[in-house]
Design an enzyme around this catalytic site. Structure first.
Site, PDB file in Angstrom:
ATOM      1  N   HIS A 118      24.339  15.245 -41.118  1.00 30.54           N
ATOM      2  CA  HIS A 118      24.948  16.337 -41.878  1.00 30.54           C
ATOM      3  C   HIS A 118      23.867  17.253 -42.445  1.00 30.54           C
ATOM      4  CE1 HIS A 118      28.019  17.753 -45.015  1.00 30.54           C
ATOM      5  NE2 HIS A 118      26.868  18.218 -45.470  1.00 30.54           N
ATOM      6  N   GLU A 119      22.868  16.665 -43.100  1.00 32.00           N
ATOM      7  CA  GLU A 119      21.804  17.451 -43.722  1.00 32.00           C
ATOM      8  C   GLU A 119      20.892  18.088 -42.675  1.00 32.00           C
ATOM      9  OE1 GLU A 119      21.683  18.260 -46.824  1.00 32.00           O
ATOM     10  OE2 GLU A 119      23.401  17.009 -47.338  1.00 32.00           O
ATOM     11  N   HIS A 134      22.254  21.406 -41.591  1.00 30.77           N
ATOM     12  CA  HIS A 134      21.884  22.504 -42.493  1.00 30.77           C
ATOM     13  C   HIS A 134      20.457  22.972 -42.216  1.00 30.77           C
ATOM     14  CE1 HIS A 134      25.486  22.161 -44.834  1.00 30.77           C
ATOM     15  NE2 HIS A 134      25.188  20.998 -45.369  1.00 30.77           N
TER      16      HIS A 134
END
Length: 377
Positions: free
Chosen positions: A67-68, A71
């Site tokens: 998820h990170e 980004h």
């Protein structure tokens, strides 16, 4: 959130973990091994539940890291420098040095994280189905199913329209596009985050009063974190709004005193620091070339019994690590660079000529003057 342990690099992005990560890791593994898994899939040995719980917790944080990373990688494609990712108590933080140039770019950076969580949820759901059809032990298929559900929860929670959640970033991008005011949009999203924080705290207190002590306290703690983070974001956004349109030349301290770096700390304190009102000094080599920046704070760190032998250059911040900017640059572009060994200072150099220094005090004064003009408290 600062990292306690360096994990390594993935896709060129530094990844670390804060010690608080162990708290939730243990809670997930313990909760699964001693509660949910034995209840939903009875008949296995205790050791099997613990192995399943630990592996599931590891897989959960693997999905969270993905998820990170989403980004980080989308931000880098937009030319934004990524300082790294830190996993901690409440998930992960991607540290970026800069912002997207457009609302659409900001929206993509925000949206990719929840999208990856939903993709992970779909992948784990398919895996659970395949394992079940293949006749795998129910415990194994069940953990995959739990991972599918928890990633859906992670995605939905992160999409709530409140900063610093991803949904808050999306809200900020939408408001930026509609209003044409990036900083005002960030303030609005941060205020929404504060509202969500208060709601979670209230829900947690109601849970505690209803007898759900652990769950209620968790909501209180989560709400408090969101409230503090949203307040911090609001303060940063409001500060940046005060700096918008201000140039470095408007706030810098002109005519800095350049001091010799080859003298001892004792001599420097006596002959320069005590005779000038400045708290920082550019220092030069014997040939007259600038070689760094020293602050009173760095000089104070030298033990008294060593100040007669240690040279100023030995404790000065090297020139390569000092932010350098032109006087006609926008102060808002410089603000994010004022950190590190220069103690928040930057040298102002025009066409090879040193013309000033920008310090945190200069920036604070600019913010106060802007607030006074606008009638803000």
């Amino acid at each position: 959130m600062e990292e306690s342990v360096r994990i390594g690099r993935i896709g060129g992005v530094r990844v670390g973990a804060n010690w608080s990560l162990l708290v939730v890791f243990w809670l997930i593994a313990w909760g699964l091994a001693s509660g949910r898994l034995p209840r939903d899939y009875p008949g296995y040995a205790d050791g099997a539940y613990w192995v399943a719980g630990i592996l599931t917790a590891l897989a959960f944080y693997g999905a969270l890291l993905a998820h990170e990373l989403g980004h980080a990688l989308v931000a880098r494609r937009q030319g934004i420098e990524v300082d790294g990712i830190t996993l901690w108590l409440f998930g992960g933080v991607t540290k970026m040095k800069g912002e997207s140039a457009t609302p659409a770019g900001a929206a993509w950076v925000a949206a990719v994280g929840p999208a990856i969580s939903l993709a992970a949820a779909a992948g784990f759901a398919v895996l659970a189905l395949v394992l079940d059809l293949a006749g795998a032990p129910a415990l194994v298929a069940g953990t995959a199913g739990w991972l599918a559900r928890i990633n859906v929860v992670l995605a939905v929670f992160n999409l709530l329209p409140a900063a610093p959640l991803d949904g808050g970033r999306l809200l900020s991008a939408l408001l930026w596009k509609r209003r044409g005011d990036r900083l005002g949009a960030a303030v609005s999203a941060a205020r929404a985050g504060r509202g969500l924080g208060y709601l979670l705290i209230a829900a947690g207190l109601l849970g505690v009063s209803a007898g759900d002590g652990v769950g209620g306290l968790w909501f209180v703690f989560l709400g408090w974190f969101l409230l503090m983070a949203a307040r911090s974001e609001q303060m940063v956004a409001e500060t940046r709004s005060h700096l918008d349109g201000v140039r470095v030349a408007d706030v810098m301290t002109p005519g800095p005193v350049v001091a010799p770096g080859w003298v001892t700390v004792d001599a420097f304190l006596e002959d320069y620091a005590l005779r000038h009102r400045f708290s920082s000094f550019p220092v030069e080599r014997f040939d007259g070339e600038l070689d760094g920046l020293v602050t009173i704070n760095r000089l104070k760190g030298v033990p008294r019994d060593q100040r007669g032998a240690v040279r100023v250059l030995d404790v000065a911040c090297p020139l390569a690590e000092v932010p350098i900017v032109r006087s006609d640059a926008m102060l808002l572009d410089l603000a994010g660079q004022l950190s590190g060994c220069a103690d928040g200072r930057a040298l102002v150099i025009d066409d090879g000529r040193l013309v000033g220094i920008v310090s945190p005090t200069d920036i604070a004064r600019a913010v106060e003057l802007s607030a006074a003009r606008k009638g803000h408290p």
